[in-house]
Design a protein around this motif. Sequence first.
Motif, PDB file in Angstrom:
ATOM      1  N   LEU A   1       0.488   7.355   4.877  1.00 54.36           N
ATOM      2  CA  LEU A   1       1.920   7.068   4.806  1.00 54.36           C
ATOM      3  C   LEU A   1       2.556   7.089   6.192  1.00 54.36           C
ATOM      4  O   LEU A   1       3.415   6.256   6.511  1.00 54.36           O
ATOM      5  N   LEU A   2       2.138   8.055   7.010  1.00 53.29           N
ATOM      6  CA  LEU A   2       2.671   8.142   8.365  1.00 53.29           C
ATOM      7  C   LEU A   2       2.331   6.882   9.154  1.00 53.29           C
ATOM      8  O   LEU A   2       3.185   6.304   9.846  1.00 53.29           O
ATOM      9  N   GLN A   3       1.095   6.435   9.029  1.00 50.99           N
ATOM     10  CA  GLN A   3       0.671   5.221   9.729  1.00 50.99           C
ATOM     11  C   GLN A   3       1.464   3.999   9.250  1.00 50.99           C
ATOM     12  O   GLN A   3       1.960   3.207  10.056  1.00 50.99           O
TER      13      GLN A   3
ATOM     14  N   GLU B   1       0.834  -1.202   0.000  1.00 47.75           N
ATOM     15  CA  GLU B   1       0.000   0.000   0.000  1.00 47.75           C
ATOM     16  C   GLU B   1       0.870   1.253   0.000  1.00 47.75           C
ATOM     17  O   GLU B   1       0.593   2.226  -0.717  1.00 47.75           O
ATOM     18  N   GLY B   2       1.916   1.249   0.828  1.00 48.04           N
ATOM     19  CA  GLY B   2       2.804   2.401   0.902  1.00 48.04           C
ATOM     20  C   GLY B   2       3.512   2.666  -0.412  1.00 48.04           C
ATOM     21  O   GLY B   2       3.645   3.826  -0.837  1.00 48.04           O
ATOM     22  N   GLU B   3       3.960   1.631  -1.072  1.00 45.29           N
ATOM     23  CA  GLU B   3       4.668   1.809  -2.354  1.00 45.29           C
ATOM     24  C   GLU B   3       3.732   2.323  -3.436  1.00 45.29           C
ATOM     25  O   GLU B   3       4.153   3.078  -4.322  1.00 45.29           O
ATOM     26  N   LYS B   4       2.473   1.935  -3.375  1.00 41.38           N
ATOM     27  CA  LYS B   4       1.491   2.480  -4.322  1.00 41.38           C
ATOM     28  C   LYS B   4       1.330   3.981  -4.113  1.00 41.38           C
ATOM     29  O   LYS B   4       1.273   4.768  -5.072  1.00 41.38           O
ATOM     30  N   LEU B   5       1.293   4.410  -2.848  1.00 37.65           N
ATOM     31  CA  LEU B   5       1.198   5.836  -2.554  1.00 37.65           C
ATOM     32  C   LEU B   5       2.457   6.579  -2.990  1.00 37.65           C
ATOM     33  O   LEU B   5       2.382   7.704  -3.510  1.00 37.65           O
ATOM     34  N   LEU B   6       3.622   5.968  -2.795  1.00 34.02           N
ATOM     35  CA  LEU B   6       4.867   6.599  -3.239  1.00 34.02           C
ATOM     36  C   LEU B   6       4.849   6.821  -4.743  1.00 34.02           C
ATOM     37  O   LEU B   6       5.343   7.840  -5.241  1.00 34.02           O
ATOM     38  N   ALA B   7       4.287   5.871  -5.486  1.00 36.58           N
ATOM     39  CA  ALA B   7       4.220   5.996  -6.945  1.00 36.58           C
ATOM     40  C   ALA B   7       3.286   7.127  -7.363  1.00 36.58           C
ATOM     41  O   ALA B   7       3.487   7.746  -8.424  1.00 36.58           O
ATOM     42  N   GLU B   8       2.278   7.409  -6.540  1.00 30.61           N
ATOM     43  CA  GLU B   8       1.305   8.462  -6.873  1.00 30.61           C
ATOM     44  C   GLU B   8       1.779   9.839  -6.433  1.00 30.61           C
ATOM     45  O   GLU B   8       1.319  10.852  -6.971  1.00 30.61           O
ATOM     46  N   GLN B   9       2.687   9.904  -5.464  1.00 31.83           N
ATOM     47  CA  GLN B   9       3.112  11.184  -4.916  1.00 31.83           C
ATOM     48  C   GLN B   9       3.965  11.957  -5.915  1.00 31.83           C
ATOM     49  O   GLN B   9       4.822  11.395  -6.604  1.00 31.83           O
TER      50      GLN B   9
ATOM     51  N   ALA C   1       8.296  10.292   3.055  1.00 28.78           N
ATOM     52  CA  ALA C   1       7.278  10.742   2.100  1.00 28.78           C
ATOM     53  C   ALA C   1       6.139  11.456   2.827  1.00 28.78           C
ATOM     54  O   ALA C   1       5.606  12.468   2.341  1.00 28.78           O
ATOM     55  N   ALA C   2       5.742  10.943   3.993  1.00 27.79           N
ATOM     56  CA  ALA C   2       4.691  11.596   4.781  1.00 27.79           C
ATOM     57  C   ALA C   2       5.130  12.996   5.191  1.00 27.79           C
ATOM     58  O   ALA C   2       4.368  13.962   5.074  1.00 27.79           O
ATOM     59  N   LYS C   3       6.363  13.121   5.648  1.00 26.72           N
ATOM     60  CA  LYS C   3       6.876  14.430   6.073  1.00 26.72           C
ATOM     61  C   LYS C   3       6.875  15.418   4.912  1.00 26.72           C
ATOM     62  O   LYS C   3       6.509  16.592   5.067  1.00 26.72           O
ATOM     63  N   LYS C   4       7.254  14.942   3.756  1.00 28.14           N
ATOM     64  CA  LYS C   4       7.281  15.805   2.578  1.00 28.14           C
ATOM     65  C   LYS C   4       5.881  16.283   2.224  1.00 28.14           C
ATOM     66  O   LYS C   4       5.675  17.435   1.821  1.00 28.14           O
TER      67      LYS C   4
END
Length: 697
Positions: free
Chosen positions: A475-477, A421-429, A490-493
């Motif tokens: 992402l933070l979670q 799930e996190g890597e999917k979000l990284l790809a969208e960011q 990524a969450a911090k950014k």
Amino acid sequence: MRTIRKAFVVLVLAFSPILNLAQNDPSFKRTSYAGESVALENDYMRFNFYKRVLGWGWGEIMTPSGKMMAILEHFGEIKLRDQDIPVRFVAESYSRKKTEKGEELIFDVSSVVVREVLAGTSFENWMAYPFTEPAIKGTVTFKIEKDSQFATLQYRLKSTGNYNAEYIRGPWLKVGEASFKTKKTDALLPGVDWAINDEWTSGTDFFKDPWALRVVPHPNKVSVPVMALSHEGTGIGLSWDPKQIASRWFNYRGHKPQAVFASPNFVDRKNNHLMGLMVPDATIEGHENEVVSKIHLELKIDQTINFDAELWLSKGNSIDVLTDWVKRKGLPKPFEPRWPYNETLNRIANAYNTNFWHKEQGFGIVQRPEKSIKPNVPNFLLRFIKENKRNKVAKELKEKINWILQQLGDDSKSKSELVKEGEKLLAEQKRDGSFVFDPDVIGKDDFKVATTFIEPMGLRGETALDVTIRPAMHLLQIGRETKDQRFLNAAKKAFDFCMPYQRPEAGDFWETPLHAANLLAAGHAAVGNYLAYLEFKEEKYKDKAIYWMRTLLAFTHLWEPNDLPMLYDTKPVLSSSDWYFANWVRDHVQWEVLAVFADVARHNLKWDEIDPEIDWLSFQEGITNAAIRWMAAQTIDKNWLPHNLPETYARYLRGEYEYAFPDTHNSVSGNYGGMMIMPAPIAENIYSLLDRKAEKK
């Protein structure tokens, strides 16, 4: 002799700029000026008053450093039906009074008599107005205290006879005049309008006409009696008593002080911003937005017209202006709940055990059958069962929940699933830390309908606060649970990308304009930033969390009319749905603010300690008690109607929705409507309040 004096007055009016003899010459030049001024000042503001040729009658408000914030255009103005020239109130002299706390200036005012001004001029032979004496007389008092940023404005006026007034204006501010003009950081009329930068209040960004026009709104739609505007770090506020009877005669209807708000000032079509109070009011909803009223105010001899207002300057933006007012006044004391908390919990639990339970399906209410009923375990029920083990209802609920848990199985996620799930979000960011809006992922078809009829409510690829805050929290979670630094970085950014935002936006992205001011987005951003503060230990996240939670004040009714309970009811968003299908400036919604504080409780955050300057425990109590008032109890009251599902009304009458609560409440009619919502968030907030109050004992 009188003819000579009046002729001199007209001559002076024409050439008044040459008479700037006072030490504090005005910055505003587009008025007559007789060369005299007087000031009230303290460490927070300076209030200069000036004499027109006909008498004392206007002022300028500035910061201690000399930044011009606004002009007080007059000491009052009346427009009579039978006289096409509006006339202002002026005073021949003033008196200064020192008090223990500060000083005040009292002006004995009367309205200008046009007939007298024109006497002896070329106009006298062809203009003959019927009024031979001032229509209005009284006093206007300005008070300032040594140690307060708030100045008090008190208007005590009387009619001298029987007149029909198209309006009587009290405090009337032209903000930015003779200084920053139409520029602003933001402009706020709580519950009604919140414009930033070059947006217009009453603009069509978040409404379409006729709903867009909100310059003279129905008084009930204003959630907090404050108008605010800010420019480059300094804000100005004007407040009033929304329950004051500004004027009434005998057994006629009373008129409340009516807010008038326009940024930029499209009322006068001038390069400034307008904040003012007037009568008549717009409590007749069909007569909103009338700066000149079509239904005249019938004045009788000695009828009083009163305005009590406060004016202040704040550091920051309009939310800081509003927050300063809340700090001064305090939050209103929450009213007692409809039922005591423990009784309410019992009623809710019993409803889950009876009318909300559907055998071999789960909990829910039948509205849209394909979505309404499903296996789920409301967290509050687990606590209710644990604390009421001998209770018959609790025992029956435990059996039901055991059945649900068998259906759900183990729904916890493995580390590898979380990483995926996190890597999917990284790809969208995006590189800058943001995430972007994609209307295709919205389950509802509102955007398609709105685009077909009018225009898109948001553009593909745009971003807004909640569009980025939600994935940032996820992402933070994930980062905290997996210990994977990539997700934390990524969450911090993402949180850093949102740092410059000042208005919460995009919380109701599924049906409202993307950039409209939104309560749910504010709650997500408040909780998210505080969690970021706990993780990254940087004060900026805590400060921003406090700011975002304070924006909730702009959506919350902190007063209520005598005849219509709405204290602590909240507006969800200052916009419409689908441009025309729901007006959220008129209607309250309570589930969103309940969800915010239920989220605060789930994360074990004590917001009254995080931000002790605001009594957030009373706020939570207020919104919870309001929601209890909303709960359906059809055996007691039948004040709800559905909108798009008329067949559900029969279910309501049969008691199937007992102790659910409706989606909307109309701030003008007082009626409830829309879908029905399960009461779990109410129970969660009750438990949170009981715990916090127990801790404070």
